[in-house]
Design an enzyme around this catalytic site. Structure first.
Site, short mmCIF file in Angstrom:
data_model
loop_
_atom_site.label_atom_id
_atom_site.label_comp_id
_atom_site.label_asym_id
_atom_site.label_seq_id
_atom_site.Cartn_x
_atom_site.Cartn_y
_atom_site.Cartn_z
N HIS A 51 0.93 -1.14 0.03
CA HIS A 51 -0.02 -0.01 0.15
C HIS A 51 1.01 1.26 -0.09
O HIS A 51 1.99 1.22 0.61
CB HIS A 51 -1.00 -0.10 1.20
CG HIS A 51 -2.08 -1.02 1.29
ND1 HIS A 51 -2.95 -0.93 0.37
CD2 HIS A 51 -1.90 -1.93 2.07
CE1 HIS A 51 -3.63 -2.01 0.54
NE2 HIS A 51 -3.24 -2.86 1.45
N ALA A 111 8.52 -23.48 5.70
CA ALA A 111 6.85 -23.20 6.08
C ALA A 111 6.95 -21.88 6.50
O ALA A 111 7.71 -21.51 7.09
CB ALA A 111 6.69 -24.40 6.98
N LYS A 123 24.64 -18.59 6.93
CA LYS A 123 25.84 -19.43 6.22
C LYS A 123 25.75 -19.70 4.68
O LYS A 123 24.43 -19.06 4.06
CB LYS A 123 26.23 -20.58 6.82
CG LYS A 123 25.19 -21.81 6.67
CD LYS A 123 25.74 -23.15 7.38
CE LYS A 123 24.46 -24.06 7.15
NZ LYS A 123 24.98 -25.54 7.76
#
Length: 185
Positions: free
Chosen positions: A77, A105, A146
């Site tokens: 927005h 996830a 890493k």
């Protein structure tokens, strides 16, 4: 329009989409707005409950895997306009995800981000800036933890050892007991 008609139309659209993308696994349920802005390679897995708002383009490279509940935003927005908390304008920025990326996830990817080839994004991360190739990132905002072993990565790529390609060809281990390896901390 009744719920039943909407569900039937959604199933027809899903089957049509799957026909055009046979080397892409799109798990249901999902929410993808402006699906025409989704540009896909092959051997891609998009986990269940993924939520992509694609006012801009989103390019996903071959062999990329998304865990469940991932979110991609290609717009935000406009909060510096003439209304509060924001106005009617969207600031649109494309998202690019390279080949063989693993996105864990519950990851959120923000507008304008590029995730480099072979990168790994840890679960529950919020990616607000570009991720270098082969980087392992995590956190909110995601930071480099890493890097993957470059020599090994390119050797496996050269041999064509891409997990989703093997899985879609029925060449992976499917027995859950064989797949689970317990590691000591």
């Amino acid at each position: 329009m009744s719920r039943l008609i909407k569900r039937i139309k959604a199933k027809i659209a899903y089957k049509r989409w799957c026909k055009h993308h046979p080397r892409v696994v799109l798990c249901r349920p999902y929410a993808i707005t402006h699906i025409e802005n989704l540009i896909l390679g092959e051997n891609i897995y998009i986990g269940p409950e993924s939520w992509f708002v694609l006012r801009g383009k989103c390019r996903i490279g071959n062999g990329t895997i998304f865990g469940p509940r991932c979110k991609i935003h290609t717009s935000n927005h406009h909060y510096e306009g003439e209304m509060l908390p924001y106005d009617h304008i969207y600031n649109v920025k494309d998202v690019t995800i390279g080949e063989n990326v693993w996105i864990g996830a519950d990851v959120s990817i923000m507008p304008g981000v590029t995730i480099g080839e072979g990168a790994v994004v840890a679960a529950c991360s919020c990616v607000t800036k570009d991720v270098p190739p082969l980087a392992v990132v995590g956190g909110n905002p995601a930071k480099v933890i890493k890097y993957r072993d470059e020599e090994k990565y390119y050797a496996l790529k050269k041999e064509g050892r891409i997990y989703m390609a093997a899985k879609l060809n029925g060449e992976t281990i499917t027995n859950e007991k064989e797949r689970c390896v317990h590691k000591e901390r």
